[in-house]
Every structure is written in structure tokens, then in C-alpha cells.
Design a protein around this motif. Structure first.
Motif, PDB file in Angstrom:
ATOM      1  N   MET A 116      41.976  48.269  39.453  1.00 53.65           N
ATOM      2  CA  MET A 116      41.755  47.829  40.476  1.00 53.65           C
ATOM      3  C   MET A 116      41.787  48.603  41.473  1.00 53.65           C
ATOM      4  O   MET A 116      42.538  49.201  42.464  1.00 53.65           O
ATOM      5  CB  MET A 116      42.763  46.735  41.156  1.00 53.65           C
ATOM      6  CG  MET A 116      41.930  45.198  41.911  1.00 53.65           C
ATOM      7  SD  MET A 116      43.333  44.072  42.537  1.00 53.65           S
ATOM      8  CE  MET A 116      43.481  43.541  40.038  1.00 53.65           C
ATOM      9  N   GLU A 117      40.312  48.217  42.380  1.00 54.52           N
ATOM     10  CA  GLU A 117      39.438  49.939  43.884  1.00 54.52           C
ATOM     11  C   GLU A 117      40.421  49.363  44.517  1.00 54.52           C
ATOM     12  O   GLU A 117      39.952  47.840  44.855  1.00 54.52           O
ATOM     13  CB  GLU A 117      38.376  49.796  43.284  1.00 54.52           C
ATOM     14  CG  GLU A 117      37.823  50.835  42.196  1.00 54.52           C
ATOM     15  CD  GLU A 117      36.672  51.347  41.582  1.00 54.52           C
ATOM     16  OE1 GLU A 117      36.268  51.993  42.950  1.00 54.52           O
ATOM     17  OE2 GLU A 117      35.686  51.369  41.173  1.00 54.52           O
ATOM     18  N   PRO A 118      41.035  49.510  45.480  1.00 55.79           N
ATOM     19  CA  PRO A 118      41.414  49.691  46.911  1.00 55.79           C
ATOM     20  C   PRO A 118      39.180  48.844  47.837  1.00 55.79           C
ATOM     21  O   PRO A 118      40.198  47.912  48.675  1.00 55.79           O
ATOM     22  CB  PRO A 118      42.092  50.072  47.630  1.00 55.79           C
ATOM     23  CG  PRO A 118      41.462  51.714  47.157  1.00 55.79           C
ATOM     24  CD  PRO A 118      40.830  51.028  46.055  1.00 55.79           C
ATOM     25  N   GLU A 119      39.183  49.280  47.033  1.00 57.98           N
ATOM     26  CA  GLU A 119      37.762  49.074  48.349  1.00 57.98           C
ATOM     27  C   GLU A 119      37.324  47.879  48.093  1.00 57.98           C
ATOM     28  O   GLU A 119      36.860  46.438  48.672  1.00 57.98           O
ATOM     29  CB  GLU A 119      36.398  50.234  48.128  1.00 57.98           C
ATOM     30  CG  GLU A 119      34.837  49.456  48.766  1.00 57.98           C
ATOM     31  CD  GLU A 119      34.066  50.636  48.674  1.00 57.98           C
ATOM     32  OE1 GLU A 119      33.218  50.247  49.049  1.00 57.98           O
ATOM     33  OE2 GLU A 119      34.152  51.372  47.300  1.00 57.98           O
ATOM     34  N   THR A 120      37.713  47.382  46.676  1.00 57.04           N
ATOM     35  CA  THR A 120      37.518  45.780  46.614  1.00 57.04           C
ATOM     36  C   THR A 120      38.372  45.385  47.053  1.00 57.04           C
ATOM     37  O   THR A 120      37.380  44.432  47.556  1.00 57.04           O
ATOM     38  CB  THR A 120      37.261  45.619  44.688  1.00 57.04           C
ATOM     39  OG1 THR A 120      36.812  46.542  44.155  1.00 57.04           O
ATOM     40  CG2 THR A 120      37.305  44.186  44.091  1.00 57.04           C
ATOM     41  N   VAL A 121      39.195  45.307  46.960  1.00 54.71           N
ATOM     42  CA  VAL A 121      40.266  44.316  47.693  1.00 54.71           C
ATOM     43  C   VAL A 121      40.219  44.179  49.407  1.00 54.71           C
ATOM     44  O   VAL A 121      40.259  43.419  49.746  1.00 54.71           O
ATOM     45  CB  VAL A 121      41.796  44.572  46.991  1.00 54.71           C
ATOM     46  CG1 VAL A 121      42.651  43.907  48.088  1.00 54.71           C
ATOM     47  CG2 VAL A 121      42.324  44.734  46.459  1.00 54.71           C
ATOM     48  N   ALA A 122      39.788  45.657  49.867  1.00 55.47           N
ATOM     49  CA  ALA A 122      39.111  44.992  51.203  1.00 55.47           C
ATOM     50  C   ALA A 122      38.294  44.967  51.808  1.00 55.47           C
ATOM     51  O   ALA A 122      38.388  44.021  52.723  1.00 55.47           O
ATOM     52  CB  ALA A 122      39.464  47.102  51.759  1.00 55.47           C
ATOM     53  N   ALA A 123      37.088  45.272  50.940  1.00 54.82           N
ATOM     54  CA  ALA A 123      35.804  44.340  51.073  1.00 54.82           C
ATOM     55  C   ALA A 123      36.267  42.854  51.272  1.00 54.82           C
ATOM     56  O   ALA A 123      35.772  42.024  51.753  1.00 54.82           O
ATOM     57  CB  ALA A 123      34.650  44.819  49.781  1.00 54.82           C
TER      58      ALA A 123
END
Length: 419
Positions: A116-123
Motif C-alpha cells: 500500500m503506497e502512502p501516496e494513495t492514502v494521502a490522496a
């Protein structure tokens, strides 16, 4: 490529939302230990973690929530569509919002699974709503921390496996590679933590990995966990306000004038970093034939470029694990009608104005590479050999568009007009 706030950034004294720290990394053991360290320093923290090991087989996700007193929640959920996107949308975000609203005085730590990439969660936090309100009304992302373990870091960055080879894919059609995901986790972080408790602080390998991480993400805060007091290290990690939601997306840093890497061509503990900049376009066939050599020499490459046969398109470049990923980033401003320039960010327009070329406008090749003991001059020579020659430049743009192009159809917004 991180979303690092300005150096010295501090919290607003009126900020009442709980702070959310994202822990990311491809070494689950080290990431969990980092969460435990934060919890020892502050037992009131709420540590949220998701186990996705049964996601593909049964669509089941296990979510746990704990604090210094032990396990608070342990739930298994079955999602209608077993994928990471569904996990984020249907459970992760609602759980974060619910906890923040129920206990607004307690900060949260989210331990992300390796895939799970942090960019996905932050977006998702920036645009998703829970119970009719934005996620960011309830919680704010304080920092994104990439936790790296010495025992596995190099093997991960050098891996030629896909996530599917390790049963870590986000969905059945997930073709991401292990090396690419691990590199993006490090590049997106505003804090990089080399997890070495009990290791020799002055050891060569520790020093080499520290240099490597600093070259992969030269704009992050770099920390070393080497047995120092938990409270002291936790104080350097939490409530730093390093995450900047307004920073450019990682793949757009170069277009907006932000550095995409550093140029350190002489090996430091064997680590080499190089920048390559050119205004001429790349010949499509010569570039295609050079891909294995460009990717094989280095651990990581990133940036953007332009190809002579597709002169209107900004092409993204990512290389890792011996493979290359290239994608469409939209048109160059030089190929954009004046009336549409306002759709680009002020930073990109300013950067284009400052670096405008009489012949090529804002078109350029801007690439950064990081690796072990590669020759930066030789790598630059390979790229130089892919650029158009003086004779080819003289042929003009109409002739360039007719070059045999192995990348034909790869970039969705490609325009084959004669502009």
C-alpha cells in the motif's frame, strides 16, 4: 520524491485535529517495531494496522487498533471487491475518521502494508468524504515515514519480482514491481528512518545504506534508529508538520522547478548519484534499444523526457529492478494553446518561463539516477547517443514524427498533428 514541508515548519497553535503519522516500508517487521517505539514513548497513541494476507483469496481484511494498554479492536471484514483501493475507501478511512472523532485528543499512527503506497492514502484523505465530510476535517497527516531495514533494503531495491510473485498485489491485475513500490515509498516520504537497533553504528554497511537513502530522497529528514532513547527518537518523528499537502506530486517535481535528485558522481561508500539534462529530443528507436542498459546499470531512475516522434508529450520515466516504466504526463507548455496555460500550476509556468528555449520551449530531458558503483559519465554517454544528431535536428519536426517508433500508442494523449 517527497511532499516535504518547508524546513522548520511547525504546527499551528490553533490546530485541534489529531495528527496522523503514516509508517510505510517493505520490511513489515521493522515498520511494526517503529510503531512499537512510538507507542512506548506515548501510550495514548492509537496504532491502526491492516492485514491484507487473505484479501485476494477471500476478500477479507483484518484491522487492528491498539494503544499502550493493548488491543482495542480486532475486526475481520469481507469487502465486496477484494482490492487495496476498496480497503482504503471502505474501511481504512472510515476507521481513521471514527477514531479521530471519538478520541480527538489522541494522535494516530497508521501502519501501512508493504504493497500500500502512502501516496494513495494521502490522496484519498484529500478528496474522500466520510459521513458527508472530508477526511481532512477530522484528521491531518503530520508526516509520512519510510522505515527501511538494512537486512532487506538492497535486495528489495534490486528485486526483479512483481508484487504478484510474492502474493502482495493489490488486485488481480496489479502488475507493479517490488523494486518500484519500495522506491516510491522512500521517495514520497518526508522522513526516512533507517531501522538499525543493536547494529554497529559505525559499520560500513550502515553507512552505505544511509548514503543510498539520502541519494534516493535528498529532501527528506533522515533519521537513524540505533538504540537511542525511544522518547527522543519519537520526538523527532512525530508532530513535525513535515507533510505538505500542497507540494507537487512526486512525478511532477521537475516540471515545477523542484530538484529530482542530486549529482554526486564520485562514489560515496560505493553509492553514485547522477543528473542528466538535455534540450534535444531522444530518438525513439535508439532510446528503446538503450532501455536495458540504462535500467540495468542503476538501482533507480526518475524524471521526464521528450521523444522526437512524439514532440508534444511530456513522458515520465521510472526505472527500478532492471525494468523501465514510462507514461504520459500531458502536453508540454510549448505545445499548449496560450489560453490553456492557466490550467497549469503557477510554479510550472514560472519554471517554463525561466528556462524557455528559443527552439524547444520548455521541452527537455531531465533524469536522475542512483546506484552502486556505476560510471556516471558512461551512463551520460549512453543517453547522449540517444539524442538526435545535428543532421536529424535539421530534418525538422514533421520528419521526426515519421521515425519508426516502438513507443507508438503508449502515451494516451499523443497528438499526431503537424503543429
Amino acid at each position: 520524491m517527497s511532499r516535504l514541508a518547508q524546513t522548520g515548519a511547525t504546527e499551528s497553535p490553533t490546530e485541534l485535529r489529531p495528527a496522523l503519522t503514516l509508517l510505510t516500508g517493505f520490511a513489515p517487521g521493522a515498520t511494526r517495531e517503529a510503531a512499537d517505539l512510538l507507542l512506548r514513548a506515548d501510550p495514548t497513541l492509537l496504532v491502526v494496522a491492516h492485514d491484507l494476507s487473505a484479501l485476494l483469496d477471500s476478500g477479507t481484511v483484518r484491522r487492528t487498533v491498539r494503544d499502550g494498554g493493548g488491543l482495542l479492536e480486532d475486526e475481520r471484514l469481507t469487502l465486496e471487491h477484494g482490492c487495496i483501493a476498496c480497503t482504503v475507501r471502505e474501511d481504512l478511512l472510515p476507521a481513521i475518521v471514527r477514531l479521530a472523532r471519538a478520541m480527538p485528543e489522541r494522535d494516530l499512527v497508521l501502519v501501512l502494508p508493504p504493497s500500500m503506497e502512502p501516496e494513495t492514502v494521502a490522496a484519498a484523505c484529500s478528496w474522500c468524504h466520510v459521513d458527508g465530510a472530508p477526511v481532512t476535517d477530522a484528521v491531518r497527516i503530520d508526516s509520512v515515514v519510510a522505515v527501511c531495514a538494512p537486512a532487506t533494503l538492497l535486495d528489495t531495491l534490486e528485486s526483479d519480482q512483481d508484487l504478484a510473485d510474492r502474493r502482495l498485489q493489490a488486485a488481480e491485475d496489479d502488475t507493479r514491481s517490488v523494486a518500484d513500490v519500495a522506491a516510491r515509498q522512500i521517495e514520497y516520504a518526508d522522513t526516512v528512518l533507517l531501522w538499525t537497533p543493536g547494529a554497529d553504528r559505525d559499520g560500513y554497511e550502515r553507512a552505505r545504506l544511509d548514503v543510498l537513502l539520502r541519494r534516493l530522497n535528498p529532501w527528506a529528514e533522515h533519521l537513524l534508529a540505533d538504540g537511542e532513547d525511544a522518547a527522543r527518537l519519537a520526538g523527532r518523528i512525530r508532530r513535525s508538520a513535515r507533510f505538505d499537502p500542497e507540494a507537487p506530486e512526486p512525478h511532477g517535481r521537475g516540471l515545477e522547478g523542484h530538484p529530482i535528485g542530486c549529482h554526486e558522481p564520485e562514489p560515496d561508500c560505493g553509492v553514485v548519484a547522477s543528473l542528466y539534462l538535455a534540450r534535444r529530443p531522444l530518438h525513439p528507436d535508439r532510446l528503446h534499444r538503450a532501455l536495458p542498459e540504462l535500467a540495468g546499470r542503476t538501482l533507480r531512475g526518475r524524471g521526464h523526457l521528450w521523444i522526437a516522434s512524439q514532440p508534444d508529450n511530456v513522458v515520465a520515466w521510472e526505472s527500478s529492478g532492471g525494468g523501465v516504466s514510462m507514461g504520459d504526463m500531458g502536453p508540454w507548455l510549448a505545445a499548449t494553446p496560450d489560453a490553456e496555460w492557466e490550467e497549469s500550476s503557477p510554479e510550472r509556468r514560472a519554471n517554463a518561463d525561466l528556462n524557455w528555449d528559443e527552439d524547444f520551449g520548455d521541452r527537455e530531458v531531465r533524469l536522475a539516477f542512483v546506484g552502486l558503483r556505476f560510471d556516471a559519465a558512461e551512463l551520460a554517454a549512453v543517453l547522449d547517443g540517444c539524442l538526435l544528431t545535428e543532421a536529424e535536428l535539421a530534418e525538422g519536426r514533421a520528419a521526426w514524427r515519421e521515425y519508426p517508433d516502438p513507443f507508438e500508442g503508449c502515451f494516451e494523449s499523443k497528438e499526431r498533428n503537424q503543429a
